[in-house]
Design an enzyme around this catalytic site. Structure first.
Site, PDB file in Angstrom:
ATOM      1  N   HIS A 150     -12.277   0.524   5.907  1.00  0.00           N
ATOM      2  CA  HIS A 150     -10.815   0.471   5.797  1.00  0.00           C
ATOM      3  C   HIS A 150     -10.354   1.280   4.586  1.00  0.00           C
ATOM      4  O   HIS A 150     -10.983   1.243   3.522  1.00  0.00           O
ATOM      5  CB  HIS A 150     -10.340  -0.978   5.666  1.00  0.00           C
ATOM      6  N   PRO A 151      -9.249   1.978   4.705  1.00  0.00           N
ATOM      7  CA  PRO A 151      -8.732   2.776   3.586  1.00  0.00           C
ATOM      8  C   PRO A 151      -7.987   1.908   2.579  1.00  0.00           C
ATOM      9  O   PRO A 151      -7.548   0.801   2.897  1.00  0.00           O
ATOM     10  CB  PRO A 151      -7.756   3.735   4.282  1.00  0.00           C
ATOM     11  N   SER A 207      -4.139   3.165  11.447  1.00  0.00           N
ATOM     12  CA  SER A 207      -3.835   2.841  10.050  1.00  0.00           C
ATOM     13  C   SER A 207      -2.548   3.513   9.590  1.00  0.00           C
ATOM     14  O   SER A 207      -1.764   2.929   8.838  1.00  0.00           O
ATOM     15  CB  SER A 207      -4.998   3.261   9.144  1.00  0.00           C
ATOM     16  N   ALA A 222       0.091   4.226  11.413  1.00  0.00           N
ATOM     17  CA  ALA A 222       1.227   3.489  11.972  1.00  0.00           C
ATOM     18  C   ALA A 222       1.397   2.137  11.280  1.00  0.00           C
ATOM     19  O   ALA A 222       2.529   1.710  11.007  1.00  0.00           O
ATOM     20  CB  ALA A 222       1.035   3.289  13.469  1.00  0.00           C
ATOM     21  N   GLU A 223       0.296   1.493  10.970  1.00  0.00           N
ATOM     22  CA  GLU A 223       0.376   0.177  10.337  1.00  0.00           C
ATOM     23  C   GLU A 223       0.958   0.272   8.934  1.00  0.00           C
ATOM     24  O   GLU A 223       1.835  -0.518   8.552  1.00  0.00           O
ATOM     25  CB  GLU A 223      -1.026  -0.466  10.312  1.00  0.00           C
ATOM     26  N   GLN A 224       0.479   1.224   8.153  1.00  0.00           N
ATOM     27  CA  GLN A 224       0.996   1.355   6.790  1.00  0.00           C
ATOM     28  C   GLN A 224       2.460   1.779   6.803  1.00  0.00           C
ATOM     29  O   GLN A 224       3.269   1.314   5.994  1.00  0.00           O
ATOM     30  CB  GLN A 224       0.142   2.328   5.987  1.00  0.00           C
ATOM     31  N   PHE A 245      -9.003  -3.717  -0.744  1.00  0.00           N
ATOM     32  CA  PHE A 245      -8.094  -4.811  -0.436  1.00  0.00           C
ATOM     33  C   PHE A 245      -7.594  -4.626   0.996  1.00  0.00           C
ATOM     34  O   PHE A 245      -7.078  -3.563   1.356  1.00  0.00           O
ATOM     35  CB  PHE A 245      -6.903  -4.799  -1.405  1.00  0.00           C
ATOM     36  N   VAL A 251      -0.989  -5.463   7.413  1.00  0.00           N
ATOM     37  CA  VAL A 251       0.304  -5.087   6.841  1.00  0.00           C
ATOM     38  C   VAL A 251       1.461  -5.330   7.804  1.00  0.00           C
ATOM     39  O   VAL A 251       2.602  -5.512   7.373  1.00  0.00           O
ATOM     40  CB  VAL A 251       0.300  -3.610   6.380  1.00  0.00           C
TER      41      VAL A 251
END
Length: 476
Positions: free
Chosen positions: A377-378, A394, A396-398, A429, A433
């Site tokens: 995960h980034p 990721s 789209a989620e962020q 972490f 989101v």
């Protein structure tokens, strides 16, 4: 990558209509469909006269009877004869007098031996569906033998009644019966007891309507151990079933109630009054529809046509399964690959189903493997995001939480916390989101950063599973 070709697949469907079944939308806003079936079997049961090797032993006043091999059972035959000679006509008078439509499950060979009864059924506009060629047990028949009997049943039924049957119910069926009957192009099949509503089944690439039947609201329990001992018990059970389903119908979840009858059982004078009391009872309610089964079938076809799923997970070949689900866990296709080899079935053709098997593989992996997933995960709003090198998911989620539009101060805060968190715990972490806004993510970051690593590992794994769930919801 795993190269197994034929992983286990489980055919039984425990999902059905699920927690939110469709509103049946019965005609005229009916709150319940109460459907009466009269099984006409007399003259189609096991008997030496019918070419069988033994006498009948099922569903008669002789509870626990055994087949008499090579012998006629005079008492058994005369009990069945009662159903045709007296029971049928008593029920015909009651049901036609109450203006209750009926579906007859007619054994073809029994119908052929009862021309007066067939004529009475047709004069009353009762539907005559097929109950097979003979009233015998098909559990040990080969598919070829059973197919031959199904074809002969349809031929003989058409010859006797003048019309091809549109519905089918074998009753004493084999594991092959539904599929074999579906090949005959019937409007509906009823050899299941698994729902309170009709449903569509995919059988050999064809959508087949299934209208489930009943063994509990069925007078057969007068002829089974621990069944009904009196008409009052039968009436009470029917009434309680009706009351429960009628109440559900008042809340927008209208269902179907099937009632199974037999001429030689409920047709006895000591039992028929229970059926009369029940008919009188339901006729005192508004919104009660009493159709034939073929009308239920026609209604379901018109109002609830089959809706094919775009992705049927349990039926996908491995390459397609991985193409759809390989990215659900960030850069961890191995989870989908292992999930593919589990015992998938219809219950897994849903968000919850796919999520379940993928989480099982994640949870059962070693700590090192799961740590690899965490490290895939980034960082939130980190260097990969700035360089536009995140996966599409990721990204789209962020963006959904506004992490793609930070102020300089916010970006600095995230950068500092990312560095501190990774240095302390050894993985990024991780938080789903989509469940939070930007401020909520920052608060969670500040709250969790001081946890011990074991606690954070557990929490991060939970968040990974939550992210997977959200991705599956978006996909499916």
């Amino acid at each position: 990558m795993n190269t197994k070709i034929n992983p286990p697949r489980y055919p039984r469907d425990f999902a059905g209509h699920g927690a939110t079944p469709p509103n049946a939308d019965w005609p005229n806003g009916a709150r319940i469909a109460v459907q009466f079936v009269l099984n006409y079997e007399e003259g189609g049961e096991n008997c030496l006269l019918h070419g069988d090797v033994a006498s009948e032993a099922f569903l008669s006043e002789i509870v626990g009877a055994a087949p008499w091999v090579g012998q006629r059972h005079w008492n058994m035959e005369s009990i069945y004869d009662y159903g045709a000679r007296a029971g049928f006509w008593r029920l015909h008078r009651l049901l036609t007098g109450a203006n209750v439509p009926v579906t007859v499950y007619g054994v073809a060979s029994a119908l052929a031996r009862s021309p007066d009864q067939v004529e009475a059924m047709q004069s009353a506009n009762w539907e005559i569906a097929s109950h097979g060629l003979k009233w015998i047990d098909y559990k040990d028949h080969t598919p070829e033998a059973e197919t031959a009997d199904i074809a002969e049943a349809i031929r003989l039924h058409t010859e006797v009644t003048g019309e091809r049957p549109r519905g089918w119910y074998t009753g004493r069926c084999s594991v092959n019966t539904v599929a074999l009957a579906a090949a005959q192009g019937l409007d509906y099949i009823s050899d299941t007891y698994d729902d309170d509503l009709p449903y569509w089944a995919q059988i050999d690439g064809r959508d087949q309507l299934i209208i489930p039947y009943t063994l509990d609201c069925n007078d057969m329990r007068f002829a089974t151990p621990q069944g009904f001992n009196s008409g009052d018990q039968f009436y009470a059970y029917l009434k309680d079933t009706f009351d429960a389903l009628y109440a559900e119908g008042q809340t927008g979840q209208a269902k179907m109630m099937s009632i199974g009858l037999h001429c030689r059982l409920i047709g006895r004078p000591g039992r028929v009054q229970a059926l009369k009391r029940f008919i009188d009872y339901i006729q005192g309610f508004e919104g009660v529809w009493t159709p034939r089964r073929i009308e239920i079938a026609e209604h379901w076809v018109a109002n609830h046509p089959p809706k094919p799923k775009s992705i049927v997970a349990s039926q996908l070949p491995r390459a397609e399964f991985l193409a759809h689900f390989g990215g659900i866990f960030e850069h961890s296709e191995w989870i989908a690959d292992r999930a593919f080899d589990l015992e998938l079935g219809p219950a897994h053709d849903s968000v919850a189903g796919v999520h379940s098997v993928m989480c099982r593989m994640f949870r059962s992996a070693s700590d090192a493997k799961r740590l690899g997933v965490l490290n895939a995960h980034p960082d939130l709003a980190g260097k990969l995001a700035a360089a536009k090198r995140l996966t599409a998911e990721s990204t789209a989620e962020q963006a959904s939480a506004g992490l793609d539009a930070l102020t300089d101060d916010e970006r600095a805060a995230f950068s500092d916390m990312n560095t501190t968190y990774v240095a302390k715990h050894g993985f990024p972490f991780i938080i789903a989101v989509k469940d939070h806004d930007k401020a909520g993510i920052l608060r969670a970051f500040e709250r969790r950063i001081d946890n011990d690593t074991a606690t954070e590992f557990t929490e991060a794994c939970k968040q990974v599973e939550r992210i997977a769930r959200l991705r599956l919801e978006a996909l499916l």
